[in-house]
Motif scaffolding. Structure first.
Motif, PDB file in Angstrom:
ATOM      1  N   GLY A 241      -8.578  -5.983  -0.354  1.00 46.35           N
ATOM      2  CA  GLY A 241      -8.880  -5.750   1.051  1.00 46.35           C
ATOM      3  C   GLY A 241      -9.388  -6.973   1.782  1.00 46.35           C
ATOM      4  O   GLY A 241      -9.178  -7.118   2.995  1.00 46.35           O
TER       5      GLY A 241
ATOM      6  N   TYR B  78      -9.021   0.775  -6.519  1.00 48.68           N
ATOM      7  CA  TYR B  78      -9.508  -0.497  -5.981  1.00 48.68           C
ATOM      8  C   TYR B  78     -10.213  -1.357  -7.036  1.00 48.68           C
ATOM      9  O   TYR B  78     -10.859  -2.339  -6.695  1.00 48.68           O
TER      10      TYR B  78
ATOM     11  N   LYS C 157     -14.021  -6.143   3.954  1.00 54.01           N
ATOM     12  CA  LYS C 157     -13.091  -5.077   3.605  1.00 54.01           C
ATOM     13  C   LYS C 157     -13.060  -4.800   2.107  1.00 54.01           C
ATOM     14  O   LYS C 157     -12.516  -3.784   1.674  1.00 54.01           O
TER      15      LYS C 157
ATOM     16  N   TRP D 167       0.797  -1.217   0.000  1.00 53.70           N
ATOM     17  CA  TRP D 167       0.000   0.000   0.000  1.00 53.70           C
ATOM     18  C   TRP D 167       0.838   1.279   0.000  1.00 53.70           C
ATOM     19  O   TRP D 167       0.293   2.374   0.139  1.00 53.70           O
TER      20      TRP D 167
ATOM     21  N   GLU E  65     -11.657  -1.532   0.087  1.00 52.59           N
ATOM     22  CA  GLU E  65     -10.366  -1.655  -0.577  1.00 52.59           C
ATOM     23  C   GLU E  65     -10.377  -2.583  -1.789  1.00 52.59           C
ATOM     24  O   GLU E  65      -9.316  -2.984  -2.268  1.00 52.59           O
TER      25      GLU E  65
END
Length: 546
Positions: free
Chosen positions: A297, A463, A289, A206, A293
């Motif tokens: 995620g 994303y 998640k 990230w 994300e």
């Protein structure tokens, strides 16, 4: 006896099938793993734990965790770690974590979730203080806030005030700290005076400049040493680090099971060699998640969300495609179907048998469709979120099946190039064959889907997944069909194809360059848009016959 006209397609079927199997066999080979960093019976120092299971989300008002659910999770985790880190003190059921952790011989880094809501913050602080007061033997530290500065929801002074309050009310011997990405500690160095130790997050994937898996451990070591120089004499906990097993690439950083296994094991080895305090993110995959994300995620856990089992074994090779034999079988079957449809359509249409040029186009369609269909079926469940995501996933699967078969049939029957006008304006195309209209409808649907994916990657890419597995069979099929089909009958309505071609050419170029040349997923996807652009231009400008 086999006729000479059948030898060519049969030879191509064999060749394509062998190629599909060979590629899948290569992709499915286990990737070597480093030597296990853990000795026999040794456990991880600490792991991030959230009890959410598939279908559960912190965004749901009625989410609750039964003691039995948490007990089962901690029983599993106690076999592999000595400590768990939590993130909230008040989510329904989480108050049971310290007591159940004691039952399983675990210690706890108790989280207090700090955000913008003062009422909720107050409840979180009181809950965290209570957990520490009632379980001083289990709660070794209270983490007051997680990436609050990163989200911009409180100031450093506000966080220092929360830390001071919590420190004054918890038992002696229980530490307090704050957790954030390392850059925000660097910008707010005075906050270190309010904590017993500094908790930094170092997530190479990230970073603003993403770090590839093979370089991530060296990167973590450099950042950890840098933070140590900023806060000399201060104890430092790497509060979050790890690698995702699924999702889109960021520049050269590729999520995959083998990369996750290798990175985590190398991180543990580094932490032991350098005596770093370390918490790995995270225990179980957290599907919820994905809302925040994307696919990545939901796949940071080293235990599967559904089976609750390890994704890999310490020190053993990991295959990124463990079901490659089934995927290859599906691909070969689908590729053979493409050939069968082309041959059947040719016999039904009569006329001159298909030649080398036509059968080669069919082979191209069969290869790319057969190669990608197995991957598409595997990725759709991971990449589809919510009703919209599943509709898109279903559309991708449907078109990836229908378009190659339809284009193969079009080649077999020597259908001419179709245009969007056939699908969208039947009055302007009287007498057009029904098959041509159906193929044009598939073209229109494919363009809508490709536009939704492509422009998402242009305007909001962070994303978004690269849907190359679904787009490849579609784009390749239309490209090979357009390469061998004769000019269309109708000349009206070609401006839409030209405009779409320009837009897809721009989108494809931008996607590839924006993600850098290190991102092969972006290069592949961008190339598909460019190929689609040239295919549309061919449809729009091929010589016309009235």
């Amino acid at each position: 006896m086999e006729s000479p006209r059948m030898r060519l397609p049969l030879a191509l079927v064999v060749l394509v099938s062998m190629a599909v199997v060979a590629v899948w066999a290569w992709l499915g080979q286990p990737v070597p793993a480093p030597v296990s960093p853990l000795a026999a019976g040794e456990k991880l120092p600490c792991v991030s734990y959230a009890p959410f299971r598939p279908g559960q989300s912190p965004f749901s008002e009625d989410v609750a965790f039964s003691p039995a659910q948490i007990d089962d999770d901690l029983a599993r985790l106690s076999k592999i770690t000595r400590c768990v880190r939590t993130y909230s003190s008040i989510q329904a059921g989480l108050s049971a974590v310290p007591e159940l952790a004691r039952k399983h011989g675990l210690t706890v880094l108790q989280g207090i979730w700090i955000a913008a809501d003062p009422v909720r913050n107050r409840r979180e602080i009181e809950g965290g203080i209570k957990a520490a007061q009632e379980n001083p033997d289990v709660v070794k530290a209270v983490i007051v806030g997680n990436e609050v500065l990163l989200r911009g929801e409180q100031s450093a002074n506000d966080i220092a005030g929360f830390l001071k309050e919590v420190k004054a009310k918890i038992p002696a011997g229980v530490d307090v700290t704050y957790a954030d990405v390392w850059e925000f500690w660097e910008r707010n160095r005075g906050l270190a005076d309010s904590v017993d130790f500094v908790t930094v997050h170092i997530l190479p994937f990230w970073e603003d400049m993403p770090v590839a898996a093979e370089d991530s451990v060296a990167h973590l070591g450099e950042i950890r040493e840098h933070v140590g120089e900023i806060f000399p004499g201060k104890d430092i906990l790497i509060g979050e680090t790890g690698w995702p097993s699924e999702g889109r690439m960021r520049e050269g950083a590729l999520p995959s099971p083998s990369n996750q296994a290798n990175v985590i094991q190398e991180l543990l080895a580094l932490s032991k060699a350098k005596n770093y305090r370390l918490n790995v993110i995270e225990a179980f995959d957290q599907p919820w998640k994905r809302v925040l994300e994307g696919t990545v995620g939901g796949h940071w856990g080293f235990l599967d969300a559904y089976t609750r089992e390890f994704k890999f074994t310490w020190g053993e090779p990991v295959s990124d495609h463990p079901y490659w034999k089934l995927q290859a079988l599906i691909g070969v079957t689908f590729a053979a179907s493409v050939f069968a449809v082309a041959g059947y359509s040719g016999r039904r249409a009569g006329g001159r048998p298909l030649g080398m040029r036509e059968w080669s186009a069919v082979a191209g369609i069969a290869f790319f469709a057969g190669l990608m269909i197995g991957r598409l079926l595997a990725t759709v469940p991971a990449e589809s979120l919510g009703v919209g995501g599943w509709i898109r996933g279903g559309a991708l699967v449907g078109l990836a099946l229908l378009v190659p078969l339809s284009c193969a049939a079009a080649i077999g029957r020597r259908a001419r190039l179709v245009t969007l006008t056939l699908a969208l304006n039947s009055e302007a195309t009287p007498g057009a064959p029904f098959f041509d209209r159906c193929l044009a409808l598939l073209l229109a649907a494919s363009l809508v889907l490709a536009a939704q994916i492509g422009f998402g990657l242009v305007f909001d890419p962070r994303y978004k997944d690269f849907q190359f597995a679904g787009l490849t069979p579609i784009v390749a099929a239309f490209a090979f069909y357009a390469a061998v089909a004769g000019p269309g009958r109708f000349s009206e309505g070609r401006h839409a194809e030209k405009m779409a071609a320009v837009l897809f050419l721009g989108a494809g170029t931008y996607v590839a360059l924006n993600e850098t040349l290190a991102n092969w997923q972006a290069l592949w996807t961008g190339s598909l848009f460019v190929v689609l652009a040239f295919t549309l231009w061919r449809l729009a400008t091929a010589g016309r016959r009235r």
